[in-house]
Design an enzyme around this catalytic site. Structure first.
Site, PDB file in Angstrom:
ATOM      1  N   ASP A  10      75.114   7.175  21.071  1.00  0.00           N
ATOM      2  CA  ASP A  10      75.993   7.371  22.235  1.00  0.00           C
ATOM      3  C   ASP A  10      75.199   8.064  23.353  1.00  0.00           C
ATOM      4  OD1 ASP A  10      77.789  10.505  21.629  1.00  0.00           O
ATOM      5  OD2 ASP A  10      75.809   9.862  20.925  1.00  0.00           O
ATOM      6  N   ASP A  15      70.096  11.296  22.403  1.00  0.00           N
ATOM      7  CA  ASP A  15      70.038   9.957  21.792  1.00  0.00           C
ATOM      8  C   ASP A  15      68.915   9.143  22.435  1.00  0.00           C
ATOM      9  OD1 ASP A  15      72.997  10.865  22.197  1.00  0.00           O
ATOM     10  OD2 ASP A  15      73.113   9.470  20.510  1.00  0.00           O
ATOM     11  N   ASN A  40      79.440  10.734  23.887  1.00  0.00           N
ATOM     12  CA  ASN A  40      79.077  11.645  24.985  1.00  0.00           C
ATOM     13  C   ASN A  40      79.716  11.206  26.301  1.00  0.00           C
ATOM     14  OD1 ASN A  40      77.369  13.508  23.638  1.00  0.00           O
ATOM     15  ND2 ASN A  40      75.773  11.933  23.552  1.00  0.00           N
ATOM     16  N   THR A 126      73.599   8.493  15.500  1.00  0.00           N
ATOM     17  CA  THR A 126      73.394   9.756  16.217  1.00  0.00           C
ATOM     18  C   THR A 126      74.560  10.073  17.152  1.00  0.00           C
ATOM     19  OG1 THR A 126      72.208   8.693  18.045  1.00  0.00           O
ATOM     20  CG2 THR A 126      70.878   9.457  16.160  1.00  0.00           C
ATOM     21  N   PHE A 168      80.279  18.106  17.552  1.00  0.00           N
ATOM     22  CA  PHE A 168      80.859  17.062  18.388  1.00  0.00           C
ATOM     23  C   PHE A 168      80.976  15.710  17.686  1.00  0.00           C
ATOM     24  CE2 PHE A 168      82.025  15.072  22.306  1.00  0.00           C
ATOM     25  CZ  PHE A 168      81.401  13.835  22.314  1.00  0.00           C
ATOM     26  N   ASN A 169      79.885  15.184  17.109  1.00  0.00           N
ATOM     27  CA  ASN A 169      79.919  13.825  16.543  1.00  0.00           C
ATOM     28  C   ASN A 169      81.004  13.684  15.477  1.00  0.00           C
ATOM     29  OD1 ASN A 169      77.828  12.886  18.126  1.00  0.00           O
ATOM     30  ND2 ASN A 169      76.248  13.279  16.586  1.00  0.00           N
ATOM     31  N   HIS A 242      68.931  17.451  19.395  1.00  0.00           N
ATOM     32  CA  HIS A 242      69.641  17.062  18.184  1.00  0.00           C
ATOM     33  C   HIS A 242      69.157  15.718  17.599  1.00  0.00           C
ATOM     34  CE1 HIS A 242      72.687  20.116  19.223  1.00  0.00           C
ATOM     35  NE2 HIS A 242      72.793  19.576  20.410  1.00  0.00           N
ATOM     36  N   ASP A 243      69.383  14.637  18.323  1.00  0.00           N
ATOM     37  CA  ASP A 243      69.282  13.307  17.710  1.00  0.00           C
ATOM     38  C   ASP A 243      67.880  12.879  17.304  1.00  0.00           C
ATOM     39  OD1 ASP A 243      71.935  12.180  19.891  1.00  0.00           O
ATOM     40  OD2 ASP A 243      72.021  13.074  17.898  1.00  0.00           O
TER      41      ASP A 243
HETATM   42  O1  RIB Z   1      76.587  17.811  18.655  1.00  0.00           O
HETATM   43  C1  RIB Z   1      75.438  17.144  19.093  1.00  0.00           C
HETATM   44  C2  RIB Z   1      75.654  15.662  19.047  1.00  0.00           C
HETATM   45  O2  RIB Z   1      76.722  15.299  19.897  1.00  0.00           O
HETATM   46  C3  RIB Z   1      74.441  14.869  19.564  1.00  0.00           C
HETATM   47  O3  RIB Z   1      74.372  13.636  18.903  1.00  0.00           O
HETATM   48  C4  RIB Z   1      74.762  14.656  21.007  1.00  0.00           C
HETATM   49  O4  RIB Z   1      74.140  13.484  21.548  1.00  0.00           O
HETATM   50  C5  RIB Z   1      76.247  14.454  20.935  1.00  0.00           C
HETATM   51  O5  RIB Z   1      76.485  13.090  20.580  1.00  0.00           O
HETATM   52 CA    CA Z   2      74.404  11.583  20.191  1.00  0.00          CA
END
Ligand code: RIB
Ligand code: CA
Length: 314
Positions: A10, A15, A40, A126, A168-169, A242-243
């Site tokens: 996303d 990402d 996102n 991701t 979040f994901n 993160h990703d």
């Molecule tokens: O919490 C971080 C995640 O949420 C990452 O994948 C970021 O791109 C968002 O999608």
């Molecule tokens: Ca992401």
């Protein structure tokens, strides 16, 4: 050994960097396709952003698919406050040459896996897990074809980043995450506990910018924007990347530390919706379903990222 992978994402700046790291690593990956999901930012932007990365990296040959715009049950939650209105603020958005494939991403995932040998394709989600959860629910026969699932999502020690208890994901689509976590295939999960260790500090962003090739410059631009929210919120020295941790783990797992655990997700309580309960100390009899990654050599991660981004200038 090159690994056949499908990245489900996303974009989102992080990402986008995960895609660039995969593009830069042909000795590690045969990137079969990119599938996109609402997260996102809405789906029409996430697939545009993924296709932009294909253009920027000179990989217009990689098929990009649009998938689910909304989670299975809950309304979509987005994160423009972090990623900006385009989802990849920090570089100028443009209409990419890389085309969007007509097929729905879920159908692409199902069709590709059904045609594959057993345990031959790695899925790398991701973003929210809606596409993956939908594909498993629609056609369980794909499961034996999945070598492993390497996903970014969840948290244990770090708590939540979108709510006090949810990352979040997983929060966006906890029902899809539940399907994936129960699917029975090998899962490596990289949550905030590890991604909050790989901070894009100013000196690391400067080192990336100093590479001087267009891909590295785009990466530095995205990270410079992506930094601002997390550094203010966490008073940290940079935003967590993160990703790209998923791709880095596949390339150099020795940079990371993991532990076999049970991970379950909350899908009912509004207070803790999307919380990942990581049984790190095995205090329950819930079955082991995840290799939970909890530590990383952050300097080693950035050496790998910078080494691979430098390839775009060769
Ligand atoms: O919490 C971080 C995640 O949420 C990452 O994948 C970021 O791109 C968002 O999608
Ligand atoms: Ca992401």
């Amino acid at each position: 050994m090159t690994r056949k992978i499908i990245i489900d994402c996303d974009p989102g700046q992080d990402d986008a960097v995960a895609l660039l790291l995969a593009f830069a690593s042909p000795e590690d990956f045969e990137l079969l396709g990119i599938t996109t999901v609402g997260g996102n930012v809405p789906l029409e932007l996430t697939h545009r952003n993924a296709r932009m990365m294909c253009d920027i990296a000179g990989h217009q040959d990689i098929p990009v698919y649009a998938g689910c715009g909304e989670p299975l049950v809950r309304p979509l939650v987005t994160a423009e406050a972090i990623h900006g209105e385009t989802g990849i603020n920090g570089i100028d958005a443009f209409e990419p040459e890389t085309p969007l494939q007509d097929m729905h991403a879920v159908d692409y995932i199902v069709q590709t896996l059904l045609a594959a040998d057993d345990a031959s394709i790695t899925l790398v989600p991701t973003g929210p897990l809606t596409n993956i959860g939908t594909a498993i629910d629609k056609e369980p026969k794909i499961l034996p074809k999945i070598e492993q699932i390497v996903l970014m999502g969840g948290a244990m020690r770090e708590g939540g980043n979108r709510t006090p208890s949810a990352e979040f994901n997983i929060l966006v689509d906890p029902h899809a995450a539940d399907i994936v976590l129960r699917c029975g295939r090998p899962i490596t999960q990289l949550g905030l506990d590890v991604t909050h260790e790989v901070l894009s500090t100013r000196d690391r962003v400067e080192r990336i910018k100093a590479l001087g090739n267009p891909v590295a410059e785009a990466t530095a631009g995205m990270l410079s924007f992506f930094d601002r929210f997390d550094t203010k919120k966490y008073k940290s020295r940079g935003a967590p990347l993160h990703d790209p941790c998923t791709i880095a783990w596949l390339i150099r797992p020795e940079l990371f530390e993991g532990k076999a655990c049970n991970v379950a997700v909350e899908t009912e309580s509004e207070l803790t919706m999307g919380h990942t309960a990581v049984d790190f100390w095995h205090v329950t009899d819930r079955p082991i379903n995840v290799n939970w990654i909890y530590a990383v050599d952050a300097d080693g991660f950035y050496e790998l990222l910078i080494e691979r981004l430098a390839r775009f200038g060769e």
